[in-house]
Structure formats: C-alpha cells, structure tokens
Write a protein that holds these residues in place. Structure first.
Motif, mmCIF file in Angstrom:
data_model
loop_
_atom_site.group_PDB
_atom_site.id
_atom_site.type_symbol
_atom_site.label_atom_id
_atom_site.label_comp_id
_atom_site.label_asym_id
_atom_site.label_seq_id
_atom_site.Cartn_x
_atom_site.Cartn_y
_atom_site.Cartn_z
ATOM 1 N N THR A 69 0.844 -1.190 0.000
ATOM 2 C CA THR A 69 0.000 0.000 0.000
ATOM 3 C C THR A 69 0.884 1.247 0.000
ATOM 4 O OG1 THR A 69 -1.754 -1.127 1.235
ATOM 5 C CG2 THR A 69 -1.792 1.290 1.228
ATOM 6 N N ARG A 111 -2.584 -1.479 -3.423
ATOM 7 C CA ARG A 111 -3.428 -0.318 -3.107
ATOM 8 C C ARG A 111 -2.636 0.971 -3.237
ATOM 9 N NH1 ARG A 111 -7.563 0.049 0.664
ATOM 10 N NH2 ARG A 111 -8.090 -1.991 -0.154
ATOM 11 N N ALA A 225 -10.821 -0.620 -2.421
ATOM 12 C CA ALA A 225 -10.548 0.747 -2.824
ATOM 13 C C ALA A 225 -11.859 1.443 -3.169
ATOM 14 C CB ALA A 225 -9.598 0.777 -4.014
#
Length: 350
Positions: A69, A111, A225
């Motif tokens: 991420t 992400r 998301a």
C-alpha cells in the motif's frame, strides 16, 4: 488489508500526523515514511527513509520492502513550503510521475491512496451548487496548485489503466484546517485585515485536520478501494462569516485588482497566498459528499463551521503594529483599484 505501507511526505505536518495515527493500527506490520528531509516531529513506529520521490531510487525501496500500500501525501499546496513555485511543481507533478513509474514495476503493490484536492474543480461563476465526483470543472485551473492537482490526477488515471488490478482511492479534500496545519487559507484568515473581492461572499467548505487523517486511515485500511471521493465537513460558511469568526475586519477590493493584491500579500511575507486563489474567494466551491458516506462509510466528526471554529480559537491575535500592516493591505487594495479604474477609463476613452 494493508500490511506494509509506504507514506510519502512524512516530514510534513499532515504526513507526520497520518504516520502517528497509522502506527496505532496493530494490523499494519510495517510502515515506511519517505521524505527528502528528516521529520521534525514524531512519526510513530514508522521507519524513516530519506529519499526523493523524484528519484528512481524510490522504486527499489518499494520493491525491496514488499510494499502493498502506497499513501501519496507529498502533493504540496503552498509554494513557500516547497521552496518556491518551480520546486512545488517539480515535487507535485514530476514527483508523482516518478512515484507512479516505481509503483508500476512493483509486483507487491495492491493499493494506492492519493491525497488530492477539490482545487481540481476550479472556481467560476458557472459552477454548480455542489460538485459530485463525476463532474468536471467549468473552467480548468490554469495555474498553481489547482493545475498541479489536475495533472496529478491525470497521471493516476493513466497508472490505473496500466495496473488495473491495483485499487485506487483518490481523496479530493476541501480546504484542510485545524490547530496546527498551515495553509494559504490559514495565512489569509490570520491577516490583520482580510481583503475580500467586492460584491462577492463566497461559500467555503473545510475539513478538520483530524478528520483528514481519519479518512486517509480509513482509505488505506479498507478492504476495497473506493475510487474518487470528495471529502468535506457538513455545511458551508461564507468568507465574511469566516472573517467574523477570527475577529478580522474585511476590506472590499475590485475583483480585477485581486490578483495584484494577492501578489502583494505574498511578496510582503504576510501570507503564502497566490493571486489565482483570490478568484476562489470570489466564487467559492461546494462539494457533494454522498460518496464519502455511502461508499467510504466515513462521517466527519467536525462540520465545516466547527472545523473553522477550532482554527479560530487558536489563531494568533493581531500582533503589535497591526494598524500599520492593515493600512498597508488597504493601501495596496486602494492602489490596485485605482490602477484598474484608470485602465478602464483610458480604455473607454479610446
């Protein structure tokens, strides 16, 4: 769920605040904070790595650490904090390009969270009452942070097409405000005399710095998301109401003179405020936050007015010599107005 998170801009106020908050999440195995200078504040249990996102070296850090991420917070709103407009644009646009190029080559990445801005909607008299995420600007921002934000979002959309399996959360924040953060608008409302475009009283929205941190945490740790989401506190206040809340008198100036006054205010060191932002103070902007609640399932703790009041309670009282500074602002406004009126008069005669 995130396990190894890389945060850009960790040495800036909001980046440090986010890193400290994320450190309290026991499910996050590792946090890496990246910036070009060491942070002057605590970043919790985040590991600081001195690196420039404009350098391809950032790609090695992401790959070697197995980052899943990335939270991109190093999009800078004020030129002064970046070392000038040229440096600001390099960090915002070139930095984002290099970071996304590095992310594209990182197989572990799942992400990407991007701190964007409602400045992408611009500000004009033809704007809708409330912008939804599917709407575009009536007039594209032509300079400054707004133009940078449009370019940054364009690069993020390009990245999304190249790596469709990476979840994208792009948060378009209203103006962030609070006790500790410094922005162009906190500078503006700290002026001893607040210049406002004559005949206008724009609607403003704010998001409290604590809510900004919380919504970034929610986006970084959510199972899915959320795409593009507007972020703002409930309600609006006008420029005149905001000035009253901080106890500052206002001085009206003609809108055509606003750019000259904005330049004066910035060069005098009174505020880090660019001329293009004076048009925002004329026309304002409103954000529809339905997606924030329905998709991200986030409810801000502060309304727009409550967020501004928290700032107002901690804003410094006018310093000694306020009258002299106030007269300087009023004088600049008057000189600019006189110059504009003279140009108009000459134009009519010719």
């Amino acid at each position: 769920m995130a396990s190894v998170v890389l945060v850009t801009g960790v040495s800036r106020y909001l980046g440090g605040k986010f890193a400290r908050a994320l450190s309290r999440d026991a499910d996050i195995a590792r946090i890496i904070g990246v910036d070009v200078v060491p942070p002057p504040h605590s970043i919790g249990r985040a590991e600081f790595v001195r690196a420039d996102i404009r350098n391809p070296m950032i790609g090695k850090i992401i790959v070697q650490a197995g980052v899943d991420t990335v939270v991109h917070m190093n999009v800078i709103a004020t030129p002064l904090s970046a070392g000038g407009r040229v440096s600001q644009k390099e960090i915002n646009v070139i930095g984002t390009m290099q970071l996304l190029a590095a992310c594209q080559k990182a197989p572990s990445l799942a992400r990407l969270v991007v701190k964007s801005s409602a400045a992408v909607y611009g500000s004009s008299p033809r704007d809708p009452a409330m912008f939804t995420e599917d709407m575009g600007p009536k007039v594209l921002p032509r300079s400054g942070f707004g133009k940078d934000s449009v370019e940054v979002e364009g690069y993020v959309r390009g990245f999304s097409r190249r790596r469709p399996e990476v979840g994208i959360s792009m948060l378009r924040f209203a103006n962030i405000i609070g006790q500790g953060i410094r922005t162009s608008l906190t500078d503006y409302f700290s002026l001893p005399v607040v210049p406002v475009p004559f005949g206008f009283d724009a609607r403003l929205q704010f998001v409290h710095e604590d809510d900004a941190t919380a919504v970034l945490i929610a986006s970084a740790t959510a199972r899915e998301a959320v795409g593009i989401v507007n972020v703002a506190g409930d309600g609006v206040i006008t420029v005149a109401q905001a000035a009253a809340l901080v106890g500052r008198p206002i001085v009206p100036i003609p809108l055509p003179a606003a750019g000259l006054l904005g330049t004066f205010v910035k060069r005098s060191g009174l505020a880090d405020f660019s001329s293009d932002q004076m048009h925002y103070l004329a026309h304002g902007r409103g954000l529809d936050t339905t997606r924030m609640r329905d998709v991200l399932r986030f409810d801000p703790a502060f309304t727009t007015k409550e967020a501004f009041l928290d700032f107002a309670r901690h804003v410094r009282a006018p310093l000694p010599g306020v009258d002299a500074v106030g007269h300087a602002v009023q004088g600049a406004a008057g000189s600019a107005a006189t110059a504009i009126a003279h140009v108009w008069a000459v134009g009519r005669r010719t």
